[in-house]
Design a protein around this motif. Structure first.
Motif, PDB file in Angstrom:
ATOM      1  N   PHE A 157       9.046  34.788  66.223  1.00 17.09           N
ATOM      2  CA  PHE A 157       8.487  33.741  67.292  1.00 17.09           C
ATOM      3  C   PHE A 157       7.088  33.160  66.869  1.00 17.09           C
ATOM      4  O   PHE A 157       6.951  32.105  67.076  1.00 17.09           O
ATOM      5  CB  PHE A 157       8.217  34.906  68.468  1.00 17.09           C
ATOM      6  N   PRO A 158       6.141  34.042  66.441  1.00 18.67           N
ATOM      7  CA  PRO A 158       4.765  33.441  66.111  1.00 18.67           C
ATOM      8  C   PRO A 158       4.992  32.281  64.922  1.00 18.67           C
ATOM      9  O   PRO A 158       4.300  31.164  64.818  1.00 18.67           O
ATOM     10  CB  PRO A 158       3.843  34.448  65.738  1.00 18.67           C
ATOM     11  N   ALA A 159       5.905  32.496  64.047  1.00 16.91           N
ATOM     12  CA  ALA A 159       6.113  31.777  62.887  1.00 16.91           C
ATOM     13  C   ALA A 159       6.751  30.475  63.335  1.00 16.91           C
ATOM     14  O   ALA A 159       6.337  29.463  62.771  1.00 16.91           O
ATOM     15  CB  ALA A 159       7.063  32.551  61.841  1.00 16.91           C
ATOM     16  N   PHE A 163       5.145  26.793  63.229  1.00 18.86           N
ATOM     17  CA  PHE A 163       5.769  25.738  62.596  1.00 18.86           C
ATOM     18  C   PHE A 163       5.756  24.209  63.359  1.00 18.86           C
ATOM     19  O   PHE A 163       5.506  23.207  62.988  1.00 18.86           O
ATOM     20  CB  PHE A 163       7.193  26.003  62.331  1.00 18.86           C
ATOM     21  N   ILE A 164       5.885  24.707  64.885  1.00 18.40           N
ATOM     22  CA  ILE A 164       6.358  23.568  65.631  1.00 18.40           C
ATOM     23  C   ILE A 164       4.857  22.810  66.020  1.00 18.40           C
ATOM     24  O   ILE A 164       4.819  21.619  65.938  1.00 18.40           O
ATOM     25  CB  ILE A 164       6.963  24.171  67.256  1.00 18.40           C
ATOM     26  N   THR A 165       3.863  23.905  65.878  1.00 16.72           N
ATOM     27  CA  THR A 165       2.526  23.145  66.262  1.00 16.72           C
ATOM     28  C   THR A 165       1.993  22.328  64.968  1.00 16.72           C
ATOM     29  O   THR A 165       1.418  21.368  65.042  1.00 16.72           O
ATOM     30  CB  THR A 165       1.662  24.329  66.460  1.00 16.72           C
ATOM     31  N   GLY A 180       4.310  24.010  71.052  1.00 18.43           N
ATOM     32  CA  GLY A 180       4.047  24.888  69.911  1.00 18.43           C
ATOM     33  C   GLY A 180       2.891  25.932  70.572  1.00 18.43           C
ATOM     34  O   GLY A 180       3.326  27.101  70.425  1.00 18.43           O
ATOM     35  N   LEU A 181       1.934  25.520  71.162  1.00 22.09           N
ATOM     36  CA  LEU A 181       1.010  26.342  71.631  1.00 22.09           C
ATOM     37  C   LEU A 181       1.414  27.503  72.864  1.00 22.09           C
ATOM     38  O   LEU A 181       0.964  28.611  72.934  1.00 22.09           O
ATOM     39  CB  LEU A 181      -0.392  25.761  72.221  1.00 22.09           C
ATOM     40  N   LEU A 182       2.211  26.630  73.967  1.00 23.54           N
ATOM     41  CA  LEU A 182       2.752  27.634  74.905  1.00 23.54           C
ATOM     42  C   LEU A 182       3.681  28.569  74.422  1.00 23.54           C
ATOM     43  O   LEU A 182       3.699  29.729  74.676  1.00 23.54           O
ATOM     44  CB  LEU A 182       3.397  26.586  75.967  1.00 23.54           C
ATOM     45  N   PHE A 183       4.567  28.055  73.259  1.00 23.69           N
ATOM     46  CA  PHE A 183       5.630  29.156  72.597  1.00 23.69           C
ATOM     47  C   PHE A 183       4.697  30.112  71.918  1.00 23.69           C
ATOM     48  O   PHE A 183       5.089  31.433  71.675  1.00 23.69           O
ATOM     49  CB  PHE A 183       6.467  28.321  71.578  1.00 23.69           C
TER      50      PHE A 183
END
Length: 207
Positions: A157-159, A163-165, A180-183
């Motif tokens: 999940f953090p990875a 990646f998205i951010t 990405g920050l919300l995730f």
């Protein structure tokens, strides 16, 4: 008719620069983390976070995140401290990368990157104001720290959030950065919940 075709033409894949650069360095026998990042033509934190988080998604033995997450921690910490660009320590700079594993990691992320590629465009430029860089770096460092922790079931999940951010930074798409920050916030909460559950289970076994 030709004009319509041009407007609907698909944007280049996000993975293409990484694949092309890694293939060239692999052929030359110089595929290292530092060379891959430098070969992308931009030492910015966006590419750094994108590449480093991708490395953590490689199929590696359990506990490998203690090593693979280090570059992400370094990059996000430097961003939080106001460094102008990423400065890799020698060992991280020379860290070897397996081309086949890198390709497999990119293929695993295709469902995510396809959706991003359809929507990416410059948005919310206020996100990239230099005044916000340290705060963003701090938030990403917290997400990267949860990735560094060897906690079962939480690493992906953090990875993916990082990646998205990173993609959002590379493409200057503030909405993707926010997503990405919300995730990433969700991944931090999930990690905390897992830790509390593990501690509760351990205490129950002791008593």
């Amino acid at each position: 008719m030709a004009k319509r075709d041009n407007t609907t033409r698909r944007r280049p894949s996000l993975s293409m620069p990484i694949l092309r650069t890694s293939r060239d360095h692999h052929r030359a026998g110089t595929l290292t983390l530092g060379n891959l990042l430098a070969g992308l033509g931009d030492r910015s934190f966006g590419w750094a976070i994108l590449v480093f988080s991708l490395i953590t998604l490689l199929p590696l033995p359990p506990g490998s995140s203690l090593i693979t997450a280090l570059p992400v921690l370094v990059a996000t910490a430097q961003m939080a401290l106001g460094f102008p660009h990423v400065r890799l320590p020698g060992r991280l700079d020379r860290m070897k990368i397996d081309l086949q594993k890198l390709r497999r990691a990119l293929l695993r992320l295709r469902p995510v990157t396809r959706r991003l590629e359809r929507r990416l465009r410059p948005r919310l430029p206020v996100i990239f104001d230099p005044r916000h860089e340290r705060l963003l770096g701090l938030a990403l460092f917290v997400v990267a720290f949860t990735l560094f922790l060897p906690i079962p079931g939480s690493g992906w999940f953090p990875a993916i959030a990082l990646f998205i951010t990173g993609v959002g930074f590379v493409e200057k798409d503030g909405q993707v950065v926010v997503f990405g920050l919300l995730f990433g916030a969700f991944s931090v909460i999930l990690t905390i919940a897992i830790v509390i559950s593990l501690i509760g289970g351990a205490e129950a076994m002791i008593h």
